[in-house]
Scaffold this active site. Structure first.
Site, PDB file in Angstrom:
ATOM      1  CG  HIS A 102      -1.982  -0.962   1.310  1.00 15.30           C
ATOM      2  ND1 HIS A 102      -2.160  -1.806   2.386  1.00 15.30           N
ATOM      3  CD2 HIS A 102      -2.975  -1.250   0.443  1.00 15.30           C
ATOM      4  CE1 HIS A 102      -3.220  -2.572   2.175  1.00 15.30           C
ATOM      5  NE2 HIS A 102      -3.729  -2.259   0.991  1.00 15.30           N
ATOM      6  CE  LYS A 129     -13.485  -6.763   2.846  1.00 16.25           C
ATOM      7  NZ  LYS A 129     -12.901  -5.933   1.803  1.00 16.25           N
ATOM      8  NE  ARG A 149      -2.281  -7.382  -4.958  1.00 20.53           N
ATOM      9  CZ  ARG A 149      -3.061  -7.751  -3.967  1.00 20.53           C
ATOM     10  NH1 ARG A 149      -2.553  -8.004  -2.796  1.00 20.53           N
ATOM     11  NH2 ARG A 149      -4.360  -7.893  -4.136  1.00 20.53           N
ATOM     12  CB  SER A 161      -4.420  -6.787   4.123  1.00 22.20           C
ATOM     13  OG  SER A 161      -4.012  -5.501   3.765  1.00 22.20           O
TER      14      SER A 161
HETATM   15  O1  PNS Z   1      -8.897  -2.880  -0.292  1.00 20.85           O
HETATM   16  P1  PNS Z   1     -10.219  -3.349  -0.793  1.00 20.85           P
HETATM   17  O2  PNS Z   1     -10.989  -4.013   0.319  1.00 20.85           O
HETATM   18  O3  PNS Z   1     -10.093  -4.204  -2.010  1.00 20.85           O
HETATM   19  O4  PNS Z   1     -11.042  -2.024  -1.204  1.00 20.85           O
HETATM   20  C1  PNS Z   1     -12.321  -2.117  -1.766  1.00 20.85           C
HETATM   21  C2  PNS Z   1     -12.993  -0.737  -1.852  1.00 20.85           C
HETATM   22  C3  PNS Z   1     -13.053  -0.071  -0.480  1.00 20.85           C
HETATM   23  C4  PNS Z   1     -12.206   0.159  -2.778  1.00 20.85           C
HETATM   24  C5  PNS Z   1     -14.430  -0.949  -2.433  1.00 20.85           C
HETATM   25  O5  PNS Z   1     -15.067  -1.950  -1.740  1.00 20.85           O
HETATM   26  C6  PNS Z   1     -15.298   0.317  -2.399  1.00 20.85           C
HETATM   27  O6  PNS Z   1     -14.992   1.309  -3.020  1.00 20.85           O
HETATM   28  N1  PNS Z   1     -16.404   0.258  -1.640  1.00 20.85           N
HETATM   29  C7  PNS Z   1     -17.323   1.367  -1.492  1.00 20.85           C
HETATM   30  C8  PNS Z   1     -18.692   1.036  -2.080  1.00 20.85           C
HETATM   31  C9  PNS Z   1     -18.789   1.458  -3.531  1.00 20.85           C
HETATM   32  O7  PNS Z   1     -18.550   2.589  -3.886  1.00 20.85           O
HETATM   33  N2  PNS Z   1     -19.175   0.491  -4.400  1.00 20.85           N
HETATM   34  C10 PNS Z   1     -19.378   0.741  -5.811  1.00 20.85           C
HETATM   35  C11 PNS Z   1     -18.165   0.478  -6.664  1.00 20.85           C
HETATM   36  S1  PNS Z   1     -17.841  -1.222  -6.787  1.00 20.85           S
END
Ligand code: PNS
Length: 162
Positions: A18, A42, A91, A129
């Site tokens: 990150h 989650k 990645r 993570s």
């Molecule tokens: O590190 P992660 O858990 O892969 O991050 C995921 C994240 C937080 C970027 C994603 O779940 C997110 O943006 N959630 C907010 C809800 C949202 O906007 N959803 C619509 C787009 S898919």
């Protein structure tokens, strides 16, 4: 105009991967807002406060960074923060489908927010993570993959397992 990007994620916990993306992002943008998703559904190892604290400590020497939390839609948070880009790390090919889907959905929801993907440094290509938590849980050495404050917190969390 200030170029601001949002770097969203769960950050449960923040890893060197990150931080690598963050440093690269700061080359392109004037400011990067780290946005921790608050999602009670989650299951996380660390609380939002712990994640925020670890991010704060491990980014204290980096450039123009803000750390925030959000619930609901990412594009709404980006608009609220006047950020015109979403920063995500890529990645391996296995990341592509999920990232592609998310980027297209975000574009559908708000055409003014662009997603920018940055390649993680090769050193971090296999880290995440989740895999770090799994290794740490069973006493695996993960100190090269996370900032020192995260290494310490993980040792404390899993001390009873060893
Ligand atoms: O590190 P992660 O858990 O892969 O991050 C995921 C994240 C937080 C970027 C994603 O779940 C997110 O943006 N959630 C907010 C809800 C949202 O906007 N959803 C619509 C787009 S898919």
């Amino acid at each position: 105009m200030k170029r601001t990007a949002i770097y969203p994620g769960s950050f449960d916990p923040v890893t060197n991967g990150h931080l690598d993306i963050l440093e690269r992002g700061l080359i392109l943008f004037d400011k990067v807002i780290i946005a921790i998703l608050v999602n009670p559904e989650k299951k996380a190892l660390f609380s939002i406060e712990e994640r925020e604290e670890m991010l704060k400590t491990s980014t204290k020497d980096l450039g123009n960074i803000e750390i925030g939390t959000f619930g609901g839609l990412l594009v709404d948070y980006a608009a609220q923060k006047k950020a015109y880009a979403v920063l995500r790390g890529m990645r391996a090919v296995s990341d592509f489908e999920y990232e592609f889907q998310m980027a297209l959905m975000n574009r559908k929801l708000n055409r003014e927010v662009q997603t920018v993907f940055l390649m993680t440094g090769l050193r971090w290509i296999f880290t995440s993570s989740s895999i770090i938590k799994e290794a740490a849980q069973f006493g695996g050495r993960i100190d090269e993959m996370v900032p020192p404050c995260v290494n310490k917190k993980l040792s404390e969390k899993f001390a009873h397992n060893l």
